[in-house]
Design an enzyme around this catalytic site. Structure first.
Site, short mmCIF file in Angstrom:
data_model
loop_
_atom_site.label_atom_id
_atom_site.label_comp_id
_atom_site.label_asym_id
_atom_site.label_seq_id
_atom_site.Cartn_x
_atom_site.Cartn_y
_atom_site.Cartn_z
N GLU A 1 -10.96 6.93 10.66
CA GLU A 1 -11.02 6.63 9.24
C GLU A 1 -10.58 5.20 8.95
OE1 GLU A 1 -8.40 8.90 6.85
OE2 GLU A 1 -9.12 7.93 5.04
N ASP A 2 -9.53 4.74 9.63
CA ASP A 2 -8.90 3.48 9.23
C ASP A 2 -9.17 2.29 10.15
OD1 ASP A 2 -7.80 4.83 7.16
OD2 ASP A 2 -5.86 5.17 8.13
#
Ligand code: MN
Length: 750
Positions: free
Chosen positions: A93-94
């Site tokens: 996600e990051d």
């Protein structure tokens, strides 16, 4: 909040020590070389991927995935795959790393779990009912791999534990979401410790004063409580020793949140809550004899102390659907206080403390396994039933299935069925089969005839009476409880409505012809507005049902022809765009954006451009912590943070929330309500009203007193300037002789 100053060398050493701690915890569950090296690989990858990132506290970001992995392994008892996934849970996600990379390095299993976790997190913050959608995704993943949810819960738990570093609005949003979705989910999965900690943390941030107050009282009474517990358990210990039991006895206070609920929902003062703590007796016995041994221990306890007959809870014969097994009994202590005693085996305790993961360890216990499977099947059914509906709808249905307690009923053949408390005979019919539900006329309970709406009691044996002629009715929705029955009835009604609407359309055409009216498609939106119906299906349904008459149609056209002349003129004078439904919706979305751009809403500031009202559900007054909520038709409503609806609004529709603050600039009076309880004495009403109006110079709007057997309850609505003013009044009232409690009410109506 401590100030964090990064120092590269200190951080490197700290990271190593945290990894070692995790490693030690993992080594307790596996010694497999391959598994350990995969964990090391996941750790190295996570360290590298997050190396530039920091948390709000200023700490290196990597501390978070390590903490989540730690929770997964030592608090939930999950496996090494889960540890790998927890370490990698924020990576896709990051950071730059892709799901393909993960799958390539760690295999299909890890890939699927990370995918699930990323999907849950990957929805942006300001889209429509994002939390509802998130929640649906979480639940959907239940059917894939349960570890997705367990890791998500570990993630949430660590975020809640570190919430102090967030801004106040963010704290409220996260805490409300947690209260709204994650705590119920943890409860349903049987993760009692985690559920309890989540709830306590939520309370700590949503209502800090109430939380601190209870914590302080618990600390203050600790000594007395411990002395009481050791005196109370001494004879039990002696008896258990004599009988040769291997056992542990714990005496632990209940959670802050559960105490809070007793105080605020049931109105019991702290000092009078008898079950502020429970005694837990855990006997170490083999599986085959555990039930018999627990009952034997029960008999030892109740030989020593008199049990309360209506307070026996037998969850060893009927485990709860989340797997909880325990025998609870409330007994009278020699000092005249009721004490709750919980009896269970080591295995049951392990499951109660750590939940689902512990089930895997005790595979041989099929009853619990199948209860859990049953639940997941039910969840899947609910999901399928609501697949097409609104996500918010789905949550409401699903939440019903989360917290409810169960009862046990039997089919005519003696088969056991678990149902939610409050289920009716109709729910039971739907539980057996959807068709049986649709055609249900009534039921025989223990051979006595009862209506569809009969509320089931544990132990009832039911026979459903049905007829082919019967079909689902609108009012059934008033008394069915299960989401399965509810959505089935709704679908049937919708189908029925659709059929009537099709007929209605034909009727409409006939009527128009007969009345010699000139109908064009453009008239339809006007007709909908005129008859105040939502859409064309509703409109033709009402025609089909005959609730819109020919005369009414005629009236519409007469008025329309008058209006068209005016509107022609008006349009000539001023071009005003017509608003249709989608436009109104766009308008609403852009309104929200506009409100948000304004920043903080200042209440009581006459220069404030935004339109707002005080919500009638909680009647905030200056001094209360508040927030604004953008409504579709009525501008912004101001609610208290402690409003009964706040968790729902903040947790589920936070994109509509606007920051709000009192300015205290205007000298206004606000409506609020108080509830006064006390001993009915001559002249007490007079004393109260005198104090309020003469001494405090407060205007009352209404006053209502009810007395019963020497005690009274008074409800007074009055106008105050702010919370300080109200507090002063409450303090003075409390000093009046005969008054026992004074509380603020949310509602001022009635
Ligand atoms: Mn995370």
């Amino acid at each position: 909040m401590e100030v964090y100053t990064p120092d590269a060398e200190v951080e490197r050493l700290e990271l190593i020590s945290r990894y070692k701690e995790l490693r030690r915890a993992v080594e307790k569950i596996t010694s497999d070389k391959e598994e350990l090296s995969q964990i090391r690989k996941a750790f190295d990858l996570a360290v590298d991927a997050h190396k530039e990132m920091r948390r709000k506290s200023g700490e290196p970001y990597i501390y978070h995935p390590i903490a989540v992995a730690m929770i997964a392994v030592s608090e939930m008892g999950l496996d090494s795959t889960s540890v790998i996934c927890a370490l990698l849970h924020d990576v896709v996600e990051d950071t730059e790393i892709t799901l393909e990379d993960i799958t390539k390095h760690f295999g299909q299993n890890v890939g699927l779990i990370i995918d699930g976790l990323t999907k849950i997190a990957g929805v942006f913050d300001n889209t429509k009912s994002v939390q509802a959608e998130n929640f649906r995704k979480i639940v959907l993943s239940l059917s894939d791999d349960i570890r997705v949810i367990l890791i998500k819960l570990a993630d949430r738990l660590h975020n809640m534990r570190t919430l102090e570093h967030m801004k106040r609005e963010k704290q409220l949003k996260i805490a409300s979401e947690t209260m709204f979705m994650y705590a119920p989910l943890a409860h349903r999965l049987g993760l009692y410790n985690i559920k309890t900690e989540l709830e306590d943390l939520c309370l700590k941030y949503i209502e800090p004063e109430a939380y601190e107050d209870i914590v302080a009282k618990l600390t203050k009474t600790k000594g007395v409580r411990e002395r009481f517990i050791s005196r109370f358990t001494l004879p039990i210990k002696n008896a258990l020793n004599e009988q040769g039991y291997k056992y542990t006895i714990k005496g632990r206070p209940k959670s802050v949140y559960s105490i809070y609920q007793k105080i605020h929902q049931k109105g019991v003062p702290f000092e009078e809550i008898y079950d502020i703590f429970a005694i837990r007796i855990i006997v170490d016995v083999p599986l085959e004899v555990e039930k018999a041994e627990i009952w034997r221990a029960y008999s030892i306890v109740t030989d020593l102390y008199q049990p309360k007959p209506d307070r026996l809870r037998d969850w060893i014969s009927f485990p709860r659907a989340n797997g909880y097994e325990s025998l609870h009994v409330t007994v009278m202590s020699p000092t005249g206080k009721w004490v709750e005693v919980q009896l269970r085996s080591t295995r049951m305790d392990d499951i109660a403390e750590r939940g689902l993961a512990a089930h895997w360890k005790y595979k041989e216990n099929n009853a619990v396994e199948s209860a859990m499977d049953d639940w997941i099947t039910k969840v899947r059914e609910t999901m399928e039933a609501h697949m097409e509906g609104e996500a918010v709808d789905f949550i409401d249905a699903f939440k019903l299935n989360l917290y409810t307690d169960e009862i046990y009923v039997f089919t005519p053949k003696g088969e056991l069925r678990t149902m939610a408390v409050g289920s009716t005979a109709l729910d039971f019919a739907y539980e057996i089969h959807s068709d049986l539900g649709d055609h249900c006329l009534g039921a025989k309970v223990n051979t006595k005839l009862v209506p569809l709406s009969y509320i089931l009691q544990s132990g009832d044996q039911l026979e459903i009476i049905s007829s082919e002629k019967q079909s689902p009715k609108e009012d059934w929705l008033n008394f069915v409880k299960s989401s399965k029955a509810r959505s089935r009835i709704k679908a049937a009604l919708k189908e029925e409505k659709r059929k009537i609407a099709i007929d209605g359309r034909e009727t409409f055409d006939r009527k128009i012809k007969k009345l010699k009216l000139n109908y064009v498609e453009e008239d339809l939106p006007k007709l909908l507005k005129y008859f105040n119906v939502g859409d064309s299906m509703d409109f033709f349904y009402r025609i089909g049902k005959g609730t819109i008459s020919s005369q009414q149609l005629k009236n519409f056209y007469t008025e329309e022809s008058k209006k068209s002349w005016y509107s022609y003129l008006a349009a000539k004078l001023k071009r005003k765009p017509k608003k249709n439904v989608t436009e109104a919706k766009d308008n609403f979305e852009s309104l929200i954006k506009e409100y948000k751009r304004e920043g903080e809403l200042l209440i009581g500031d006459s220069k404030e451009k935004l339109d707002y009202k005080l919500a009638p559900c909680c009647n905030p007054i200056p001094g209360d912590e508040v927030f604004g909520f953008v409504t579709v038709n009525d501008g912004i409503k101001i609610h208290k943070i402690t409003c009964p609806n706040a968790v729902q609004l903040l947790g589920n529709q936070s994109y509509r929330v606007v920051k709000a603050k009192w300015t205290g600039a205007d000298d206004l009076a606000f409506l609020t309500g108080i509830k006064v309880n006390g001993i009915d004495e001559v002249g007490i009403v007079n004393k109260i009203t005198k104090l309020i109006s003469n001494q405090m110079k407060v205007n009352m709007r209404s006053i209502y007193f009810d007395s019963n057997d020497g005690v009274f309850e008074g409800r007074i609505t009055l106008f105050v300037q702010d919370t300080r003013h109200l507090d002063e009044l409450v303090q003075k009232l409390k000093k009046v002789e005969g008054i026992i409690s004074v509380d603020r009410m949310n509602e001022t109506q009635g």
